[in-house]
Write a protein that holds these residues in place. Structure first.
Motif, PDB file in Angstrom:
ATOM      1  N   SER A  14      40.587  20.561  40.361  1.00  0.00           N
ATOM      2  CA  SER A  14      39.601  21.680  40.918  1.00  0.00           C
ATOM      3  C   SER A  14      38.957  22.048  39.862  1.00  0.00           C
ATOM      4  CB  SER A  14      40.299  22.670  41.498  1.00  0.00           C
ATOM      5  OG  SER A  14      41.239  22.187  42.540  1.00  0.00           O
ATOM      6  N   SER A  15      37.607  21.867  39.990  1.00  0.00           N
ATOM      7  CA  SER A  15      36.462  22.526  39.126  1.00  0.00           C
ATOM      8  C   SER A  15      35.189  23.122  39.743  1.00  0.00           C
ATOM      9  CB  SER A  15      35.892  21.301  38.553  1.00  0.00           C
ATOM     10  OG  SER A  15      35.099  20.420  39.271  1.00  0.00           O
ATOM     11  N   ALA A  16      35.233  24.472  39.204  1.00  0.00           N
ATOM     12  CA  ALA A  16      34.262  25.365  39.416  1.00  0.00           C
ATOM     13  C   ALA A  16      33.040  25.111  38.784  1.00  0.00           C
ATOM     14  CB  ALA A  16      34.790  26.767  39.536  1.00  0.00           C
ATOM     15  N   GLY A  42      31.455  30.769  40.740  1.00  0.00           N
ATOM     16  CA  GLY A  42      31.239  29.084  41.267  1.00  0.00           C
ATOM     17  C   GLY A  42      32.133  28.837  42.320  1.00  0.00           C
ATOM     18  N   ARG A  43      32.066  27.510  42.853  1.00  0.00           N
ATOM     19  CA  ARG A  43      33.002  27.194  43.866  1.00  0.00           C
ATOM     20  C   ARG A  43      33.979  25.982  43.607  1.00  0.00           C
ATOM     21  NH1 ARG A  43      31.304  26.553  50.173  1.00  0.00           N
ATOM     22  NH2 ARG A  43      33.053  25.829  50.922  1.00  0.00           N
ATOM     23  N   VAL A  44      35.114  26.111  44.104  1.00  0.00           N
ATOM     24  CA  VAL A  44      36.012  25.007  43.919  1.00  0.00           C
ATOM     25  C   VAL A  44      35.696  23.881  44.965  1.00  0.00           C
ATOM     26  CG1 VAL A  44      38.318  24.172  43.523  1.00  0.00           C
ATOM     27  CG2 VAL A  44      37.821  26.368  42.705  1.00  0.00           C
ATOM     28  N   ALA A  50      36.634  27.828  51.941  1.00  0.00           N
ATOM     29  CA  ALA A  50      36.058  28.177  50.912  1.00  0.00           C
ATOM     30  C   ALA A  50      36.807  28.799  49.780  1.00  0.00           C
ATOM     31  CB  ALA A  50      34.898  29.052  51.521  1.00  0.00           C
ATOM     32  N   VAL A  51      36.861  28.271  48.621  1.00  0.00           N
ATOM     33  CA  VAL A  51      37.525  28.880  47.243  1.00  0.00           C
ATOM     34  C   VAL A  51      36.545  29.279  46.147  1.00  0.00           C
ATOM     35  CG1 VAL A  51      39.340  28.465  45.820  1.00  0.00           C
ATOM     36  CG2 VAL A  51      39.524  27.517  47.998  1.00  0.00           C
ATOM     37  N   LEU A  52      36.452  30.325  45.983  1.00  0.00           N
ATOM     38  CA  LEU A  52      35.430  30.804  45.155  1.00  0.00           C
ATOM     39  C   LEU A  52      36.139  31.238  43.981  1.00  0.00           C
ATOM     40  CD1 LEU A  52      33.225  32.903  47.409  1.00  0.00           C
ATOM     41  CD2 LEU A  52      32.991  30.436  46.727  1.00  0.00           C
ATOM     42  N   TYR A  53      35.542  30.750  42.509  1.00  0.00           N
ATOM     43  CA  TYR A  53      36.129  31.381  41.366  1.00  0.00           C
ATOM     44  C   TYR A  53      35.241  32.386  40.980  1.00  0.00           C
ATOM     45  CZ  TYR A  53      36.213  31.267  36.314  1.00  0.00           C
ATOM     46  OH  TYR A  53      36.523  31.819  34.927  1.00  0.00           O
ATOM     47  N   CYS A  54      36.026  33.416  40.481  1.00  0.00           N
ATOM     48  CA  CYS A  54      35.223  34.698  40.319  1.00  0.00           C
ATOM     49  C   CYS A  54      35.909  35.300  38.994  1.00  0.00           C
ATOM     50  CB  CYS A  54      35.648  35.685  41.216  1.00  0.00           C
ATOM     51  SG  CYS A  54      35.178  35.076  42.981  1.00  0.00           S
ATOM     52  N   VAL A  66      40.724  33.821  41.706  1.00  0.00           N
ATOM     53  CA  VAL A  66      40.037  32.884  43.000  1.00  0.00           C
ATOM     54  C   VAL A  66      40.143  33.667  44.104  1.00  0.00           C
ATOM     55  CG1 VAL A  66      40.863  31.277  44.722  1.00  0.00           C
ATOM     56  CG2 VAL A  66      41.081  30.666  42.331  1.00  0.00           C
ATOM     57  N   TYR A  67      39.026  33.629  44.707  1.00  0.00           N
ATOM     58  CA  TYR A  67      38.602  34.421  46.021  1.00  0.00           C
ATOM     59  C   TYR A  67      38.429  33.670  47.270  1.00  0.00           C
ATOM     60  CZ  TYR A  67      35.443  37.217  49.087  1.00  0.00           C
ATOM     61  OH  TYR A  67      34.769  37.903  50.206  1.00  0.00           O
ATOM     62  N   LYS A  68      39.231  33.950  48.404  1.00  0.00           N
ATOM     63  CA  LYS A  68      39.127  33.089  49.596  1.00  0.00           C
ATOM     64  C   LYS A  68      38.644  33.743  50.666  1.00  0.00           C
ATOM     65  CE  LYS A  68      42.700  29.687  47.868  1.00  0.00           C
ATOM     66  NZ  LYS A  68      44.061  29.039  48.134  1.00  0.00           N
ATOM     67  N   PRO A  69      37.389  34.111  51.069  1.00  0.00           N
ATOM     68  CA  PRO A  69      37.071  34.854  52.120  1.00  0.00           C
ATOM     69  C   PRO A  69      37.864  34.241  53.435  1.00  0.00           C
ATOM     70  CG  PRO A  69      35.319  33.562  51.288  1.00  0.00           C
ATOM     71  CD  PRO A  69      36.278  33.270  50.291  1.00  0.00           C
ATOM     72  N   VAL A  70      38.084  35.129  54.169  1.00  0.00           N
ATOM     73  CA  VAL A  70      38.628  34.712  55.500  1.00  0.00           C
ATOM     74  C   VAL A  70      37.484  33.959  56.299  1.00  0.00           C
ATOM     75  CG1 VAL A  70      39.289  35.475  57.737  1.00  0.00           C
ATOM     76  CG2 VAL A  70      40.360  36.864  55.600  1.00  0.00           C
ATOM     77  N   ALA A  71      36.068  34.504  56.153  1.00  0.00           N
ATOM     78  CA  ALA A  71      35.046  33.663  56.651  1.00  0.00           C
ATOM     79  C   ALA A  71      34.901  32.422  56.348  1.00  0.00           C
ATOM     80  CB  ALA A  71      33.767  34.514  56.572  1.00  0.00           C
TER      81      ALA A  71
END
Length: 287
Positions: A14-16, A42-44, A50-54, A66-71
């Motif tokens: 997985s790369s962001a 960035g995003r994985v 949706a998996v966001l690198y933060c 890693v931030y995974k928004p419910v939306a």
């Protein structure tokens, strides 16, 4: 039998779209993850949701996460919509209650795209051989057989995983949380010999949905350590127990009851579970 052909621990990496993950300067705390300012880097892209690198910053401290928004969750036919983030946090709470620390610190919080799961980013250490493909019908010393896999041109090979105490603990945790998606890419060997499991969004279903690559101990007696840990889990899962109170805010009452029943069944049999036959035993893709 030929030597095992190593399968990368993370499978498809997985790369962001960002620089290499920064490591926290000091031991991160739940407060840092829960209260810190989230900045999306960035995003994985390989992830199905949706998996966001933060990075998260709080009072002079910073960590990658890693931030995974419910939306950004994709609806699933067998799980209620908008519940995957809560299940990830619930899996972390169970992991912490075992004392094994197999899931990275994870919290539920607000972020740039609404409520979601925030989890400490774990930088995997290359070189750890956890999964392999071997010729022949025997796993070989130090390995446990999972099953045969097609490798192309009509050929098959035996899929094996390491006979590793850390993986065995994770197999017990997966049985407790009813993990429906334990893939090879969800195993992260980390520094100082640690092993983490990630991606626990499809857990805690009331139906038996255990799907995993860690079937090597199926039907074998649980270790004495596992029995002791399960006994402690039973106590804290009882009504009024500390873990029950935490989980009741994250999963439904019937899901909590099902978790209690799984722990009780493991203690009753004293053995690792076997595939039920009612559900595919191996996740797809497996890595």
């Amino acid at each position: 039998m030929s030597a095992p052909e190593r399968i990368p621990a993370r499978g498809v990496t997985s790369s962001a779209e960002s620089p290499s993950p920064a490591q926290p300067s000091i031991e991160p705390s739940a407060e840092l993850l829960a209260e810190g300012e989230l900045t999306v880097r960035g995003r994985v892209r390989e992830a199905s949701n949706a998996v966001l690198y933060c990075t998260v910053s709080y009072e002079g401290r910073e960590a990658a996460c890693v931030y995974k928004p419910v939306a950004g969750e994709r609806p699933l036919w067998d799980f209620p919509d908008g519940t995957l983030a809560q299940r990830e946090v619930a899996a972390y709470e169970v992991s912490e209650a075992t004392g094994w620390g197999l899931v990275p610190p994870t919290v539920l919080r607000e972020g740039p795209y609404g409520e979601g799961m925030c989890q400490l980013w774990i930088e995997g250490v290359p070189g750890s051989e956890l999964l392999a493909l071997v010729d022949g019908e025997e796993a070989g010393e130090g390995w446990k057989a999972v099953g045969f896999a097609e490798v192309g041109d009509g050929k098959t090979a035996l899929l094996v995983h390491a006979d590793d105490e850390r993986l065995r603990r994770l197999a017990v945790l997966d049985a407790v949380v009813n993990n429906a998606d334990r893939k090879g890419g969800h195993l992260l060997p980390a520094a100082e010999g640690r092993l983490y499991g990630i991606d626990h969004g499809v857990t805690f279903n009331v139906e038996n949905k255990l799907r995993t690559l860690l079937w090597g101990w199926a039907g074998e007696p649980l270790t004495g350590e596992a029995v002791e840990v399960l006994g402690r889990l039973r106590d804290v899962l009882d009504e009024g127990g500390a873990l029950a109170a935490k989980l009741s805010a994250l999963i439904t009452a019937v899901e909590l009851d099902a978790t209690r029943e799984r722990v009780a069944e493991l203690l009753r049999t004293g053995r690792h579970p076997e595939p039920s036959g009612d559900w595919p035993a191996i996740p797809w893709p497996p890595v």
